[in-house]
Scaffold this motif. Structure first.
Motif, PDB file in Angstrom:
ATOM      1  N   PRO A 129     -43.978  18.988 -51.194  1.00 35.06           N
ATOM      2  CA  PRO A 129     -43.019  19.252 -49.403  1.00 35.06           C
ATOM      3  C   PRO A 129     -42.053  20.328 -49.537  1.00 35.06           C
ATOM      4  O   PRO A 129     -40.366  20.648 -50.630  1.00 35.06           O
ATOM      5  CB  PRO A 129     -42.925  18.389 -48.845  1.00 35.06           C
ATOM      6  CG  PRO A 129     -42.811  17.226 -49.945  1.00 35.06           C
ATOM      7  CD  PRO A 129     -42.740  17.307 -51.515  1.00 35.06           C
ATOM      8  N   ALA A 130     -41.946  20.986 -48.223  1.00 32.51           N
ATOM      9  CA  ALA A 130     -41.053  22.279 -47.968  1.00 32.51           C
ATOM     10  C   ALA A 130     -40.560  21.905 -47.215  1.00 32.51           C
ATOM     11  O   ALA A 130     -39.795  21.156 -46.681  1.00 32.51           O
ATOM     12  CB  ALA A 130     -41.697  22.639 -47.037  1.00 32.51           C
ATOM     13  N   ASP A 131     -39.255  22.381 -48.623  1.00 26.56           N
ATOM     14  CA  ASP A 131     -36.839  21.794 -48.081  1.00 26.56           C
ATOM     15  C   ASP A 131     -37.160  22.622 -47.211  1.00 26.56           C
ATOM     16  O   ASP A 131     -35.818  23.007 -46.083  1.00 26.56           O
ATOM     17  CB  ASP A 131     -36.412  21.475 -48.963  1.00 26.56           C
ATOM     18  CG  ASP A 131     -37.417  20.398 -49.910  1.00 26.56           C
ATOM     19  OD1 ASP A 131     -37.027  18.974 -49.406  1.00 26.56           O
ATOM     20  OD2 ASP A 131     -38.079  20.547 -51.197  1.00 26.56           O
ATOM     21  N   LEU A 132     -37.404  24.041 -47.461  1.00 26.26           N
ATOM     22  CA  LEU A 132     -36.871  25.873 -47.191  1.00 26.26           C
ATOM     23  C   LEU A 132     -37.927  26.248 -46.431  1.00 26.26           C
ATOM     24  O   LEU A 132     -38.607  26.753 -47.049  1.00 26.26           O
ATOM     25  CB  LEU A 132     -36.041  26.204 -48.193  1.00 26.26           C
ATOM     26  CG  LEU A 132     -35.403  24.993 -49.150  1.00 26.26           C
ATOM     27  CD1 LEU A 132     -34.413  26.139 -50.506  1.00 26.26           C
ATOM     28  CD2 LEU A 132     -33.892  24.897 -48.484  1.00 26.26           C
ATOM     29  N   VAL A 162     -43.581  22.257 -40.780  1.00 27.45           N
ATOM     30  CA  VAL A 162     -43.097  22.059 -41.691  1.00 27.45           C
ATOM     31  C   VAL A 162     -42.032  20.881 -41.139  1.00 27.45           C
ATOM     32  O   VAL A 162     -41.226  19.870 -41.919  1.00 27.45           O
ATOM     33  CB  VAL A 162     -42.100  22.928 -42.245  1.00 27.45           C
ATOM     34  CG1 VAL A 162     -43.446  23.669 -42.837  1.00 27.45           C
ATOM     35  CG2 VAL A 162     -41.039  24.039 -41.435  1.00 27.45           C
ATOM     36  N   VAL A 163     -41.753  21.428 -40.030  1.00 27.17           N
ATOM     37  CA  VAL A 163     -40.784  19.947 -39.383  1.00 27.17           C
ATOM     38  C   VAL A 163     -40.398  19.474 -39.076  1.00 27.17           C
ATOM     39  O   VAL A 163     -39.362  18.256 -39.668  1.00 27.17           O
ATOM     40  CB  VAL A 163     -40.235  21.060 -38.184  1.00 27.17           C
ATOM     41  CG1 VAL A 163     -39.100  19.849 -36.949  1.00 27.17           C
ATOM     42  CG2 VAL A 163     -39.262  22.336 -37.909  1.00 27.17           C
ATOM     43  N   PRO A 164     -42.443  18.397 -39.219  1.00 23.13           N
ATOM     44  CA  PRO A 164     -41.150  16.619 -39.033  1.00 23.13           C
ATOM     45  C   PRO A 164     -41.556  16.273 -40.250  1.00 23.13           C
ATOM     46  O   PRO A 164     -41.489  15.435 -40.314  1.00 23.13           O
ATOM     47  CB  PRO A 164     -43.210  16.559 -38.597  1.00 23.13           C
ATOM     48  CG  PRO A 164     -43.858  17.848 -37.524  1.00 23.13           C
ATOM     49  CD  PRO A 164     -42.767  18.925 -38.525  1.00 23.13           C
ATOM     50  N   GLY A 165     -42.150  17.475 -41.870  1.00 21.06           N
ATOM     51  CA  GLY A 165     -42.092  16.775 -42.952  1.00 21.06           C
ATOM     52  C   GLY A 165     -40.711  16.312 -42.945  1.00 21.06           C
ATOM     53  O   GLY A 165     -39.877  15.576 -43.945  1.00 21.06           O
ATOM     54  N   PRO A 190     -30.117  15.827 -35.880  1.00 14.62           N
ATOM     55  CA  PRO A 190     -29.987  14.458 -36.145  1.00 14.62           C
ATOM     56  C   PRO A 190     -30.241  14.119 -37.327  1.00 14.62           C
ATOM     57  O   PRO A 190     -30.125  13.134 -38.117  1.00 14.62           O
ATOM     58  CB  PRO A 190     -30.136  13.768 -34.933  1.00 14.62           C
ATOM     59  CG  PRO A 190     -30.429  14.941 -34.066  1.00 14.62           C
ATOM     60  CD  PRO A 190     -30.340  16.040 -34.164  1.00 14.62           C
ATOM     61  N   ALA A 191     -31.066  14.783 -37.724  1.00 13.42           N
ATOM     62  CA  ALA A 191     -32.094  14.785 -38.988  1.00 13.42           C
ATOM     63  C   ALA A 191     -31.486  15.200 -40.262  1.00 13.42           C
ATOM     64  O   ALA A 191     -32.473  15.714 -40.965  1.00 13.42           O
ATOM     65  CB  ALA A 191     -33.845  15.323 -38.489  1.00 13.42           C
ATOM     66  N   GLY A 192     -30.418  15.900 -39.730  1.00 12.10           N
ATOM     67  CA  GLY A 192     -29.818  16.704 -41.092  1.00 12.10           C
ATOM     68  C   GLY A 192     -30.726  18.211 -41.280  1.00 12.10           C
ATOM     69  O   GLY A 192     -30.336  19.286 -42.404  1.00 12.10           O
ATOM     70  N   GLU A 222     -38.467  13.912 -41.307  1.00  6.99           N
ATOM     71  CA  GLU A 222     -38.792  12.648 -42.275  1.00  6.99           C
ATOM     72  C   GLU A 222     -38.108  12.370 -43.040  1.00  6.99           C
ATOM     73  O   GLU A 222     -37.458  11.231 -43.575  1.00  6.99           O
ATOM     74  CB  GLU A 222     -40.169  12.460 -42.506  1.00  6.99           C
ATOM     75  CG  GLU A 222     -41.121  11.408 -43.037  1.00  6.99           C
ATOM     76  CD  GLU A 222     -42.210  11.240 -43.320  1.00  6.99           C
ATOM     77  OE1 GLU A 222     -42.239   9.797 -43.670  1.00  6.99           O
ATOM     78  OE2 GLU A 222     -42.910  12.378 -42.978  1.00  6.99           O
ATOM     79  N   ARG A 223     -37.777  13.381 -44.185  1.00 10.30           N
ATOM     80  CA  ARG A 223     -36.787  12.916 -45.642  1.00 10.30           C
ATOM     81  C   ARG A 223     -36.109  13.469 -45.359  1.00 10.30           C
ATOM     82  O   ARG A 223     -34.816  13.787 -46.404  1.00 10.30           O
ATOM     83  CB  ARG A 223     -37.857  14.323 -46.168  1.00 10.30           C
ATOM     84  CG  ARG A 223     -39.095  14.193 -47.440  1.00 10.30           C
ATOM     85  CD  ARG A 223     -39.431  15.422 -48.109  1.00 10.30           C
ATOM     86  NE  ARG A 223     -39.930  16.439 -47.026  1.00 10.30           N
ATOM     87  CZ  ARG A 223     -40.326  16.999 -46.942  1.00 10.30           C
ATOM     88  NH1 ARG A 223     -41.636  16.485 -46.417  1.00 10.30           N
ATOM     89  NH2 ARG A 223     -40.464  18.478 -46.407  1.00 10.30           N
TER      90      ARG A 223
END
Length: 265
Positions: A87-90, A129-132, A179-181, A135-136
């Motif tokens: 999954p995409a981090d960046l 990509v933002v929803p994942g 808020p989700a980092g 979530e993470r």
């Protein structure tokens, strides 16, 4: 400094040359897995080979030709990247700039195409990509806009009008996902030695009859540092904003222009 990017998965759009390729190479140096896309298949394959060499492992690089204005193709690219690399981090939001031109030279079709490339593609990528990331509880998004968001650039009406909309997206989205980092920032390049700037030089030569050196001399005289930037210099800023140590920077637009903009903000 440890940028804490090892084994992060990065999506780099328009990654076959210029800022995209320079960023992909720096990410590979930091141990990230890199997914690249661009419209030109040959240039993209060449870029992917370069990035794989820097990564030391072709299995850490994924590439696929892509038109960012094609919804289904973007979805397919991101799905393929996740299957190959995770999954995409960046995410680097990057697209070739809209064409140069003055108001009387640009038709409604030009405006529509520029909207789809500049704004709609940024929204599309972020929606996917933002929803994942949320979530993470981790994510880094950097959008390449332009110094034209600070000070209009001659003959770049489309960029000067539409890039600020991407900046608005960055600022608003940053507040929602903080808020989700997840951080969201923009970089605003001035004149750098890239193929996009070479096209601007060619247009100026065509319309004024001056030489390439004349154009460079004029621009360099307007830049306090006295030179154009290198793509790798902007890439260094982008990669820092994607890093762990940059986790408290969000919602910002950072200009990298050698001092060209005269405004104080």
């Amino acid at each position: 400094m440890d940028l804490q990017l090892r084994d992060r998965t990065a999506i780099v759009t328009a990654g076959s040359r210029g800022f995209g390729l320079a960023t992909a190479l720096r990410l590979a140096d930091e141990g990230a897995r890199v997914a690249l896309c661009a419209r030109g298949e040959e240039d993209l394959a060449r870029a992917a080979t370069q990035v794989a060499e820097r990564a030391g492992d072709p299995g850490r690089v994924y590439h696929r030709p892509l038109d960012l204005t094609d919804d289904a193709a973007v979805t397919g690219f991101l799905a393929g990247a996740e299957a190959a690399l995770g999954p995409a981090d960046l995410l680097l939001v990057n697209a070739g700039g809209p064409p140069a031109g003055r108001f009387g030279e640009l038709g409604l079709d030009d405006w529509e195409a520029a909207y789809r490339l500049t704004i709609a593609s940024a929204v599309r990528l972020c929606r996917l990509v933002v929803p994942g990331m949320v979530e993470r509880k981790f994510g880094r998004i950097v959008a390449i806009t332009s110094v034209s968001v600070r000070q209009p650039v001659e003959n770049l009406l489309l960029s000067s009008t539409l890039r600020p909309a991407v900046q608005g997206l960055v600022k608003t989205l940053a507040e929602e996902v903080a808020p989700a980092g997840v951080t969201v920032n923009a970089v605003e390049p001035g004149f750098h030695l890239t193929s996009a700037v070479e096209r601007l030089i060619a247009r100026k030569i065509e319309t004024t009859g001056c030489t390439r050196q004349d154009v460079l001399d004029q621009w360099e005289a307007e830049i306090p540092l006295g030179r154009l930037g290198e793509a790798d210099e902007l890439a260094a800023l982008i990669v820092f904003l994607m890093s762990g140590p940059a986790g408290y920077i969000t919602g910002q637009g950072i200009t990298a222009d050698g001092g060209w903009v005269r405004g104080t903000f």
